[in-house]
Motif scaffolding. Structure first.
Motif, PDB file in Angstrom:
ATOM      1  N   ALA A 149     -18.797  27.237  -0.731  1.00  0.00           N
ATOM      2  CA  ALA A 149     -17.381  27.483  -1.192  1.00  0.00           C
ATOM      3  C   ALA A 149     -17.379  28.014  -2.594  1.00  0.00           C
ATOM      4  CB  ALA A 149     -16.662  26.368  -0.915  1.00  0.00           C
ATOM      5  N   THR A 150     -18.642  27.918  -3.141  1.00  0.00           N
ATOM      6  CA  THR A 150     -18.758  28.123  -4.790  1.00  0.00           C
ATOM      7  C   THR A 150     -19.433  29.311  -5.280  1.00  0.00           C
ATOM      8  OG1 THR A 150     -20.917  26.952  -4.409  1.00  0.00           O
ATOM      9  CG2 THR A 150     -19.133  25.404  -4.765  1.00  0.00           C
ATOM     10  N   THR A 151     -19.203  29.627  -6.395  1.00  0.00           N
ATOM     11  CA  THR A 151     -20.024  30.660  -7.178  1.00  0.00           C
ATOM     12  C   THR A 151     -20.111  30.236  -8.500  1.00  0.00           C
ATOM     13  OG1 THR A 151     -18.596  32.508  -5.871  1.00  0.00           O
ATOM     14  CG2 THR A 151     -19.845  33.201  -7.630  1.00  0.00           C
ATOM     15  N   GLY A 212     -24.810  41.683 -10.631  1.00  0.00           N
ATOM     16  CA  GLY A 212     -24.800  42.919 -10.272  1.00  0.00           C
ATOM     17  C   GLY A 212     -24.244  43.241  -9.053  1.00  0.00           C
ATOM     18  N   PRO A 213     -24.217  44.464  -8.561  1.00  0.00           N
ATOM     19  CA  PRO A 213     -23.711  44.797  -7.293  1.00  0.00           C
ATOM     20  C   PRO A 213     -24.011  44.146  -6.039  1.00  0.00           C
ATOM     21  CG  PRO A 213     -25.047  46.532  -8.344  1.00  0.00           C
ATOM     22  CD  PRO A 213     -24.896  45.532  -9.343  1.00  0.00           C
ATOM     23  N   LYS A 214     -25.575  43.638  -6.290  1.00  0.00           N
ATOM     24  CA  LYS A 214     -26.023  42.875  -5.004  1.00  0.00           C
ATOM     25  C   LYS A 214     -25.977  41.255  -5.245  1.00  0.00           C
ATOM     26  CE  LYS A 214     -28.713  46.637  -3.286  1.00  0.00           C
ATOM     27  NZ  LYS A 214     -30.092  47.193  -2.866  1.00  0.00           N
ATOM     28  N   GLY A 215     -25.339  41.005  -6.291  1.00  0.00           N
ATOM     29  CA  GLY A 215     -25.360  39.574  -6.833  1.00  0.00           C
ATOM     30  C   GLY A 215     -24.117  38.652  -6.095  1.00  0.00           C
ATOM     31  N   ALA A 216     -24.432  37.484  -6.469  1.00  0.00           N
ATOM     32  CA  ALA A 216     -23.552  36.463  -5.758  1.00  0.00           C
ATOM     33  C   ALA A 216     -22.064  36.629  -5.693  1.00  0.00           C
ATOM     34  CB  ALA A 216     -24.035  35.085  -6.324  1.00  0.00           C
ATOM     35  N   ALA A 217     -21.378  37.201  -6.870  1.00  0.00           N
ATOM     36  CA  ALA A 217     -19.990  37.244  -6.716  1.00  0.00           C
ATOM     37  C   ALA A 217     -19.656  38.650  -5.990  1.00  0.00           C
ATOM     38  CB  ALA A 217     -19.708  37.540  -8.425  1.00  0.00           C
ATOM     39  N   ALA A 226     -12.326  35.426  -3.393  1.00  0.00           N
ATOM     40  CA  ALA A 226     -12.332  36.127  -4.560  1.00  0.00           C
ATOM     41  C   ALA A 226     -11.696  37.394  -4.409  1.00  0.00           C
ATOM     42  CB  ALA A 226     -13.391  36.235  -5.075  1.00  0.00           C
ATOM     43  N   SER A 227     -10.621  37.833  -5.425  1.00  0.00           N
ATOM     44  CA  SER A 227     -10.163  39.274  -5.776  1.00  0.00           C
ATOM     45  C   SER A 227     -11.059  39.984  -6.308  1.00  0.00           C
ATOM     46  CB  SER A 227      -8.568  38.965  -6.152  1.00  0.00           C
ATOM     47  OG  SER A 227      -8.967  38.703  -7.596  1.00  0.00           O
ATOM     48  N   PRO A 228     -10.941  41.162  -6.252  1.00  0.00           N
ATOM     49  CA  PRO A 228     -11.453  42.148  -7.038  1.00  0.00           C
ATOM     50  C   PRO A 228     -11.703  41.606  -8.569  1.00  0.00           C
ATOM     51  CG  PRO A 228     -10.465  43.548  -5.534  1.00  0.00           C
ATOM     52  CD  PRO A 228      -9.848  42.103  -5.332  1.00  0.00           C
ATOM     53  N   GLU A 229     -10.450  41.380  -8.997  1.00  0.00           N
ATOM     54  CA  GLU A 229     -10.773  40.901 -10.516  1.00  0.00           C
ATOM     55  C   GLU A 229     -11.370  39.610 -10.706  1.00  0.00           C
ATOM     56  OE1 GLU A 229      -7.930  41.555  -8.677  1.00  0.00           O
ATOM     57  OE2 GLU A 229      -7.448  43.450  -9.486  1.00  0.00           O
ATOM     58  N   ASP A 230     -11.352  38.469  -9.553  1.00  0.00           N
ATOM     59  CA  ASP A 230     -11.873  37.454  -9.736  1.00  0.00           C
ATOM     60  C   ASP A 230     -13.573  37.865  -9.780  1.00  0.00           C
ATOM     61  OD1 ASP A 230      -9.754  35.834  -9.769  1.00  0.00           O
ATOM     62  OD2 ASP A 230      -9.709  35.523  -7.435  1.00  0.00           O
ATOM     63  N   VAL A 231     -14.162  38.576  -8.702  1.00  0.00           N
ATOM     64  CA  VAL A 231     -15.430  39.024  -8.677  1.00  0.00           C
ATOM     65  C   VAL A 231     -15.950  39.550  -9.990  1.00  0.00           C
ATOM     66  CG1 VAL A 231     -16.896  40.705  -7.686  1.00  0.00           C
ATOM     67  CG2 VAL A 231     -15.362  39.644  -6.248  1.00  0.00           C
ATOM     68  N   ALA A 236     -19.405  38.323 -14.602  1.00  0.00           N
ATOM     69  CA  ALA A 236     -19.472  38.246 -16.123  1.00  0.00           C
ATOM     70  C   ALA A 236     -19.906  37.158 -16.475  1.00  0.00           C
ATOM     71  CB  ALA A 236     -18.344  38.840 -16.824  1.00  0.00           C
ATOM     72  N   ALA A 237     -19.230  35.848 -15.983  1.00  0.00           N
ATOM     73  CA  ALA A 237     -19.696  34.736 -16.390  1.00  0.00           C
ATOM     74  C   ALA A 237     -20.947  34.093 -15.924  1.00  0.00           C
ATOM     75  CB  ALA A 237     -18.222  33.576 -15.551  1.00  0.00           C
ATOM     76  N   LEU A 238     -21.342  34.670 -14.765  1.00  0.00           N
ATOM     77  CA  LEU A 238     -22.504  34.053 -14.282  1.00  0.00           C
ATOM     78  C   LEU A 238     -23.779  34.877 -15.166  1.00  0.00           C
ATOM     79  CD1 LEU A 238     -22.088  34.757 -10.372  1.00  0.00           C
ATOM     80  CD2 LEU A 238     -22.772  32.441 -11.850  1.00  0.00           C
ATOM     81  N   GLY A 239     -23.483  36.057 -15.510  1.00  0.00           N
ATOM     82  CA  GLY A 239     -24.535  37.137 -16.525  1.00  0.00           C
ATOM     83  C   GLY A 239     -24.581  36.205 -17.850  1.00  0.00           C
ATOM     84  N   HIS A 240     -23.364  35.764 -18.383  1.00  0.00           N
ATOM     85  CA  HIS A 240     -23.532  35.032 -19.624  1.00  0.00           C
ATOM     86  C   HIS A 240     -24.182  33.536 -19.343  1.00  0.00           C
ATOM     87  CE1 HIS A 240     -21.805  33.217 -23.275  1.00  0.00           C
ATOM     88  NE2 HIS A 240     -21.336  32.150 -22.623  1.00  0.00           N
ATOM     89  N   PHE A 241     -23.960  32.753 -18.553  1.00  0.00           N
ATOM     90  CA  PHE A 241     -24.526  31.713 -18.268  1.00  0.00           C
ATOM     91  C   PHE A 241     -25.891  31.961 -18.177  1.00  0.00           C
ATOM     92  CE2 PHE A 241     -25.899  28.438 -15.018  1.00  0.00           C
ATOM     93  CZ  PHE A 241     -25.706  27.205 -15.675  1.00  0.00           C
ATOM     94  N   ALA A 242     -26.613  32.819 -17.512  1.00  0.00           N
ATOM     95  CA  ALA A 242     -27.984  33.177 -17.407  1.00  0.00           C
ATOM     96  C   ALA A 242     -28.443  33.500 -19.018  1.00  0.00           C
ATOM     97  CB  ALA A 242     -28.194  34.231 -16.600  1.00  0.00           C
ATOM     98  N   GLU A 243     -27.505  34.314 -19.916  1.00  0.00           N
ATOM     99  CA  GLU A 243     -27.962  34.648 -20.970  1.00  0.00           C
ATOM    100  C   GLU A 243     -28.264  33.551 -21.983  1.00  0.00           C
ATOM    101  OE1 GLU A 243     -26.558  37.796 -24.675  1.00  0.00           O
ATOM    102  OE2 GLU A 243     -25.393  37.781 -22.509  1.00  0.00           O
TER     103      GLU A 243
END
Length: 383
Positions: A149-151, A212-217, A226-231, A236-243
């Protein structure tokens, strides 16, 4: 594979020993129930038939149940659900090997019907399940992920295991994927040291990267509401987390995007990624059961293109074909051409809709219809 087209003509000697190694029919029958119904149908035609049931799973929901059916001991523990409420979740343990299913704690099945929380659902309870397995003395952990249920990139799981993620003001970040945009520092020094001492396997049927386009979100977020805006926000949040964690290489690794990015969290603490069905066949003792069988019956609710990409029936068929065993499949719905089935190692597929064209009735009465389907298999292959 000459009779994959479905003629029903048997081209091999009548089988005397059958192995039923099928996954669940999602929404209708568990894998254990599928095995029970198939066995009942076969024995209606061949009462003396030797049938061995080995329910299988590919790491998603139903993985613990499959392990328990194979002789593992079920352990229950109270953990946080994806919305923060307490739920009872289970893991399986045998001889120092634990099978932990993230969906037990953090899956869609834990949400109220019709309720989604794509931005705030947390994997904290999955971390609590892993910690419980460690407390029970597990020396090897198979971490089956899927049906989430999570991202949140596994941030909740990591927090439950001792990691700390803080905002710029030094406060702990909130739960869920959206809150990862606020992470300023990530401290993994407090992680449970036992994680490095165990064999930790990430078992998943998907090999997506984190972002990215094949990523979790992007790929799986919409399934979680998740709506398109949520995705866009989650990616972006996942990318920031990894960074922030300086873990770009891990984020790009196969399996990092599994189950809303919990694969990333698992890989970060040393897990080794393997296709879920391969891991589970090893854990469940499939090779030994296969040696005792003349015919293998596999299947799942829908045999379609997704089946061919790491799902349980494809894994079972590949292993059985390599051992020279015939394989037929049962399913609720069939969406694969005969030649595709043949290339996947299945001689033929028997769909419930062949017996009952009304899909709603197939779902509602899947058990009895599956028994009738199994009778047809017995007539075609075992008489």
């Amino acid at each position: 594979m000459a009779d994959a087209a479905g003629s029903g003509t048997r081209t091999t000697p009548s089988a005397q020993r059958v192995l039923v190694a099928a996954d669940k029919f999602k929404g209708s029958l568990t894998a254990v129930e599928v095995a029970e119904r198939v066995t009942a149908g076969l024995r209606r035609v061949r009462p003396d038939l030797r049938v061995e049931a080995l329910p299988v799973a590919d790491g998603g929901d139903g993985t613990v149940a499959a392990a328990v059916a194979a002789g593992f001991e079920r352990h229950e523990v109270r953990v946080c659900g994806p919305l923060g409420d307490e739920v009872t979740a289970a893991y399986a343990l045998r001889d120092g090997t634990a099978v932990v299913e993230m969906a037990e704690a953090s899956g869609l099945q834990r949400l109220p019907e019709g309720v989604f929380a794509p931005l705030t659902a947390s994997t904290y309870g999955s971390g609590e399940l892993l910690r419980a397995a460690l407390d029970a003395g597990a020396r090897s952990i198979v971490f089956g992920v899927g049906g989430s249920a999570t991202t949140d990139g596994g941030a909740g799981m990591l927090a439950a295991l001792g990691a700390r993620f803080l905002t710029a003001s030094g406060e702990p970040v909130g739960p869920g994927g959206a809150a990862l945009a606020e992470v300023a520092t990530g401290d993994l020094s407090g992680l449970d040291p036992r994680l490095r001492a165990v064999e930790f396997v990430l078992a998943s049927d998907v090999d997506n990267p984190l972002t990215g386009p094949k990523g979790a979100a992007a790929v799986y977020g919409p399934q979680k509401g998740a709506s398109p805006e949520d995705v866009e926000r989650l990616d972006a949040a996942l990318g920031h987390f990894a960074e922030v964690l300086d873990a770009g290489a891990v984020a790009a690794s196969p399996g990092a995007g599994a189950a809303g990015g919990i694969g990333f969290g698992a890989l970060l603490v040393g897990a080794r990624f393997r296709p879920g069905i391969e891991v589970m066949l090893d854990v469940l003792g499939f090779a030994a059961a296969l040696e005792r069988a003349d015919l293998v019956i596999t299947g799942e609710g829908s045999l379609d293109e997704q089946t061919l990409h790491g799902k349980a029936p494809a894994g079972v068929a590949a292993a059985a074909r390599a051992a020279g065993r015939d394989v037929v499949a049962v399913c609720g719905r069939l969406a694969l051409a005969p030649e595709v089935l043949g290339r996947a190692g299945m001689r033929r597929a028997y769909a419930l809709t062949d017996v009952e064209p009304d899909v709603a009735k197939c779902i509602a009465d899947a058990g009895p219809i599956l028994e009738r389907t199994a009778e047809r298999i017995a007539q075609d292959y075992l008489s």
